[in-house]
Design a protein around this motif. Structure first.
Motif, mmCIF file in Angstrom:
data_model
loop_
_atom_site.group_PDB
_atom_site.id
_atom_site.type_symbol
_atom_site.label_atom_id
_atom_site.label_comp_id
_atom_site.label_asym_id
_atom_site.label_seq_id
_atom_site.Cartn_x
_atom_site.Cartn_y
_atom_site.Cartn_z
ATOM 1 N N GLY B 17 33.908 -17.610 -15.187
ATOM 2 C CA GLY B 17 33.369 -18.965 -15.281
ATOM 3 C C GLY B 17 32.738 -19.458 -13.992
ATOM 4 O O GLY B 17 32.478 -20.653 -13.837
ATOM 5 N N ASP B 18 32.495 -18.556 -13.061
ATOM 6 C CA ASP B 18 32.002 -18.977 -11.740
ATOM 7 C C ASP B 18 30.622 -19.632 -11.844
ATOM 8 O O ASP B 18 29.910 -19.465 -12.834
ATOM 9 C CB ASP B 18 31.953 -17.759 -10.801
ATOM 10 C CG ASP B 18 32.140 -18.139 -9.340
ATOM 11 O OD1 ASP B 18 32.044 -19.342 -9.002
ATOM 12 O OD2 ASP B 18 32.374 -17.228 -8.520
ATOM 13 N N ARG B 19 30.281 -20.347 -10.770
ATOM 14 C CA ARG B 19 28.981 -21.021 -10.721
ATOM 15 C C ARG B 19 27.843 -20.000 -10.799
ATOM 16 O O ARG B 19 28.001 -18.858 -10.356
ATOM 17 C CB ARG B 19 28.857 -21.806 -9.411
ATOM 18 C CG ARG B 19 29.814 -22.966 -9.342
ATOM 19 C CD ARG B 19 29.733 -23.628 -7.985
ATOM 20 N NE ARG B 19 30.747 -24.664 -7.856
ATOM 21 C CZ ARG B 19 31.062 -25.249 -6.703
ATOM 22 N NH1 ARG B 19 30.432 -24.897 -5.589
ATOM 23 N NH2 ARG B 19 31.994 -26.177 -6.679
ATOM 24 N N ILE B 20 26.715 -20.451 -11.318
ATOM 25 C CA ILE B 20 25.577 -19.563 -11.538
ATOM 26 C C ILE B 20 24.546 -19.692 -10.417
ATOM 27 O O ILE B 20 23.953 -18.703 -9.984
ATOM 28 C CB ILE B 20 24.969 -19.864 -12.925
ATOM 29 C CG1 ILE B 20 25.950 -19.338 -13.990
ATOM 30 C CG2 ILE B 20 23.580 -19.241 -13.089
ATOM 31 C CD1 ILE B 20 25.727 -19.831 -15.371
ATOM 32 N N ASP B 21 24.354 -20.898 -9.888
ATOM 33 C CA ASP B 21 23.277 -21.112 -8.922
ATOM 34 C C ASP B 21 23.436 -20.364 -7.592
ATOM 35 O O ASP B 21 22.434 -19.942 -7.016
ATOM 36 C CB ASP B 21 23.040 -22.614 -8.683
ATOM 37 C CG ASP B 21 24.329 -23.422 -8.668
ATOM 38 O OD1 ASP B 21 25.100 -23.352 -9.647
ATOM 39 O OD2 ASP B 21 24.592 -24.112 -7.675
ATOM 40 N N PRO B 22 24.664 -20.156 -7.062
ATOM 41 C CA PRO B 22 24.728 -19.451 -5.763
ATOM 42 C C PRO B 22 24.156 -18.032 -5.834
ATOM 43 O O PRO B 22 23.516 -17.568 -4.881
ATOM 44 C CB PRO B 22 26.233 -19.418 -5.455
ATOM 45 C CG PRO B 22 26.817 -20.542 -6.240
ATOM 46 C CD PRO B 22 26.003 -20.617 -7.489
ATOM 47 N N ALA B 23 24.343 -17.359 -6.977
ATOM 48 C CA ALA B 23 23.815 -16.000 -7.123
ATOM 49 C C ALA B 23 22.294 -16.019 -7.150
ATOM 50 O O ALA B 23 21.635 -15.136 -6.577
ATOM 51 C CB ALA B 23 24.356 -15.367 -8.403
ATOM 52 N N VAL B 24 21.737 -17.045 -7.807
ATOM 53 C CA VAL B 24 20.278 -17.136 -7.899
ATOM 54 C C VAL B 24 19.686 -17.350 -6.500
ATOM 55 O O VAL B 24 18.677 -16.737 -6.136
ATOM 56 C CB VAL B 24 19.875 -18.266 -8.873
ATOM 57 C CG1 VAL B 24 18.355 -18.368 -8.974
ATOM 58 C CG2 VAL B 24 20.484 -18.032 -10.252
ATOM 59 N N LEU B 25 20.348 -18.196 -5.699
ATOM 60 C CA LEU B 25 19.879 -18.426 -4.325
ATOM 61 C C LEU B 25 19.890 -17.133 -3.523
ATOM 62 O O LEU B 25 18.943 -16.832 -2.796
ATOM 63 C CB LEU B 25 20.766 -19.466 -3.617
ATOM 64 C CG LEU B 25 20.555 -20.925 -4.012
ATOM 65 C CD1 LEU B 25 21.600 -21.810 -3.335
ATOM 66 C CD2 LEU B 25 19.145 -21.383 -3.618
ATOM 67 N N LEU B 26 20.972 -16.359 -3.658
ATOM 68 C CA LEU B 26 21.064 -15.093 -2.911
ATOM 69 C C LEU B 26 19.981 -14.125 -3.381
ATOM 70 O O LEU B 26 19.284 -13.507 -2.569
ATOM 71 C CB LEU B 26 22.449 -14.470 -3.102
ATOM 72 C CG LEU B 26 23.587 -15.075 -2.289
ATOM 73 C CD1 LEU B 26 24.939 -14.572 -2.801
ATOM 74 C CD2 LEU B 26 23.443 -14.749 -0.801
ATOM 75 N N ALA B 27 19.823 -13.997 -4.687
ATOM 76 C CA ALA B 27 18.852 -13.026 -5.220
ATOM 77 C C ALA B 27 17.431 -13.401 -4.815
ATOM 78 O O ALA B 27 16.607 -12.535 -4.528
ATOM 79 C CB ALA B 27 18.974 -12.945 -6.741
ATOM 80 N N ALA B 28 17.153 -14.712 -4.794
ATOM 81 C CA ALA B 28 15.792 -15.158 -4.482
ATOM 82 C C ALA B 28 15.491 -15.088 -2.985
ATOM 83 O O ALA B 28 14.334 -15.144 -2.582
ATOM 84 C CB ALA B 28 15.601 -16.586 -4.993
ATOM 85 N N SER B 29 16.539 -14.965 -2.162
ATOM 86 C CA SER B 29 16.336 -15.055 -0.711
ATOM 87 C C SER B 29 15.585 -13.860 -0.139
ATOM 88 O O SER B 29 15.026 -13.930 0.948
ATOM 89 C CB SER B 29 17.693 -15.171 -0.009
ATOM 90 O OG SER B 29 18.383 -13.923 -0.090
ATOM 91 N N GLY B 30 15.608 -12.751 -0.845
ATOM 92 C CA GLY B 30 15.043 -11.526 -0.273
ATOM 93 C C GLY B 30 15.932 -10.905 0.779
ATOM 94 O O GLY B 30 15.575 -9.911 1.402
ATOM 95 N N GLU B 31 17.097 -11.471 0.989
ATOM 96 C CA GLU B 31 17.985 -10.970 2.047
ATOM 97 C C GLU B 31 19.091 -10.065 1.527
ATOM 98 O O GLU B 31 19.960 -9.661 2.300
ATOM 99 C CB GLU B 31 18.586 -12.151 2.819
ATOM 100 C CG GLU B 31 17.522 -12.926 3.578
ATOM 101 C CD GLU B 31 18.111 -13.987 4.476
ATOM 102 O OE1 GLU B 31 19.144 -13.722 5.115
ATOM 103 O OE2 GLU B 31 17.531 -15.090 4.530
#
Lengths: 113, 439
Positions: B17-31
């Motif tokens: 049930g974890d949050r979804i947005d932190p993963a999207v931020l990481l994936a989009a960062s290119g880092e």
């Protein structure tokens, strides 16, 4: 007298019947005080008022960490609990953080803050 | 030996049930080169097994679309790969669903690998259980390691989906093939996996520093999930994205390192038994930690198996609230009266206490100084059947008419009685396989 939580931060975890409690001391002096006061037997004496069974302690001095493992504390696992809701054990670290200890005598003082 | 970067891996989720947005931020960062999402707690498998039994195309995480619809395009654009156990009881169907979703989202050429083989229910007689199987065994799943996940990535998977694997393996797999051929290197990568597997719990969540200062509400609401640059020698730099909320210190790392670990010199994972006693965390910048010193204590010959048993009956969990002047006394009197009404329950099968006073820590609670403005009387009981559960619920409700004044805000829930039983199976009986789907 000092509260354990003024010397260390902590976290509780579980696996099956096993409750584990981690303390990380704020500095080397605090680690020494905690390691002396929170011996296995003293901790078991306090925690058995709330959860059953023996306590095993591990020391990782290089990380200033003390680990307490209670293999029978959560009999039946977290889903057998009769606490309200699920996962009460995440709060169980306060069973240690709220203990009062005598920092000179190196022992637990009965009673909570 | 030259130390190279093996992989940069992000923590995308630490539970179903974890949050979804932190993963999207990481994936989009290119880092990050890969993002791993842990979505399968012990208990999560049980509803998944039931869903699969009812529909052979179900049994994976019902949040799959909600979680991956924003993540797949971000990862596709940045070339970041995804590894997750959200396949739960049906990784094959999850793989197909992810490939379909990627197609719908216009992410062409996404290759999805489903890693199967954790379900050992039909080999349950080969499992050495820690105690006798006393109820109805619903499922038995072995904890797989990182090897098959890593093979799938090596063979070109953009997404790897599986069921029961060690949480640490999800996060270690992307680095596995790029490590030095030394046990310490593997130990380091798996240690990083163990650190990342609870997402925000490494970066300031569930953390109260000495003195008790909390993060701001905004930081808890937008907590950044950590990423790790794993080096070929098994050391790592763990950090947050620039500007992210959260806290990474040697203290937060040590607490997560030892979380749910018993003997710190022997933490058993399918890939390696870890020895944490030489581990070092060094603060090398704001929210930047250098980790080194992981050691291997060998590789276990057996894999852990989790078995799920359903026991007869229910746990009923209900409450009745009191507010206003005298709430504590009225609640205490209600609890006493309920003890008289429910005497047929053995002491071990019922708990009656006060939420707001002592329901969680019981005799270890801090004494109440100022009476709370509101309290709730809580009753939980083990019940042999639904009728017994109804009796407990009715007795609590009856206090609204026949108990102290103002019994209110009653709530009740029933939980099936589940027991998880551990066992071990020889490695040779568990052979993971990989199945492919494409968008």
């Amino acid at each position: 007298m000092i509260r354990v939580g003024d010397l260390a931060s902590g976290r509780a975890g579980d696996k099956g019947d096993v409750l584990d409690l981690t303390l990380v001391a704020r500095d080397d002096a605090a680690y020494g005080v905690l390691a002396a006061a929170l011996a296995e037997r003293a901790v078991q004496h306090e925690l058995n008022r709330v959860v059953p069974g023996p306590v095993r302690r591990y020391e990782i001095a290089s990380l200033r960490a003390l680990k307490y493992v209670l293999p029978e504390a959560l009999a039946g696992g977290v889903y057998a609990s009769l606490r309200p809701g699920l996962h009460w054990q995440k709060a169980a670290i306060w069973l240690l953080l709220d203990l009062m200890i005598d920092e000179r005598g190196g022992h637990v003082v009965s009673g909570r803050p | 030996m030259d130390v190279r970067t093996a992989c940069r891996v992000g923590a995308g989720a630490g539970f179903a049930g974890d949050r979804i947005d932190p993963a999207v931020l990481l994936a989009a960062s290119g880092e990050v080169d890969a993002i791993a999402l842990e979505c399968l707690a012990e208990r999560t498998l049980l509803p998944a097994l039931k869903a699969r039994a009812a529909d052979p195309g179900a049994g994976y995480d019902p949040r799959l679309r909600r979680r991956l619809a924003p993540l797949l395009p971000a990862a596709h654009a940045s070339g970041c790969r995804i590894v997750s156990n959200l396949g739960q009881a049906n990784p094959r169907a999850a793989g197909e669903a992810i490939a379909r979703l990627a197609g719908e989202l216009g992410c062409g050429g996404v290759r999805v690998a489903a890693v199967l083989g954790d379900d050992v229910m039909d080999q349950r007689d080969r499992v050495a259980w820690n105690r006798p199987v006393s109820g109805r065994l619903v499922g038995a799943h072995a904890y797989l390691g990182a090897e098959a996940l890593s093979q799938a990535l090596e063979d070109g998977a953009s997404v790897v989906v599986t069921g029961r694997v060690a949480d640490s393996a999800l996060f270690a797999a992307p680095a596995l093939r790029r490590l030095d051929d030394r046990p310490e290197a593997l130990a380091g990568a798996v240690t990083v996996g163990h650190l990342l597997e609870c997402s925000g719990q490494l970066s300031g969540g569930n953390f109260s520093p000495v003195g008790g200062a909390m993060l701001s509400a905004e930081a808890y609401a937008r907590l950044g999930y950590p990423l790790a640059e794993v080096f070929s020698d098994g050391s790592a730099e763990i950090r947050l994205l620039e500007g992210a909320c959260g806290l990474l210190t040697p203290e937060t790392c040590t607490l997560q390192l030892l979380y749910e670990v018993h003997d710190p010199a022997r933490y058993i994972t399918p890939d390696v038994t870890l020895d944490f006693t030489g581990l070092r965390f060094e603060q090398v910048g704001k929210n930047r930690i250098r980790m080194s010193g992981a050691r291997s204590a060998g590789r276990p010959d057996t894999l852990k198996v989790a078995g799920f048993m359903e026991l007869e009956g229910w746990i009923i969990d209900c409450e009745i609230g009191f507010a206003g002047t005298g709430a504590l006394e009225r609640g205490q009197r209600t609890a006493e009266a309920l003890r008289l009404r429910l005497q047929q329950w053995a002491d071990d099968d019922i708990a009656i206490d006060l939420v707001g006073v002592d329901s969680i820590l019981r005799a270890g609670s801090v004494p109440t100084r100022t009476p709370p403005a509101e309290v709730r009387v809580h009753v939980s009981a083990r019940c042999a059947d639904a009728e017994a559960a109804q009796i407990v619920e009715d007795e609590v409700y009856a206090m609204t008419l026949s108990g102290p004044a103002g019994g209110s805000s009653v709530r009740s829930e029933r939980r099936a009685r589940i027991e998880v039983i551990d066992g071990y199976i020889a490695r040779e009986w568990v052979k993971p396989t990989i199945e492919w789907s494409s968008s």
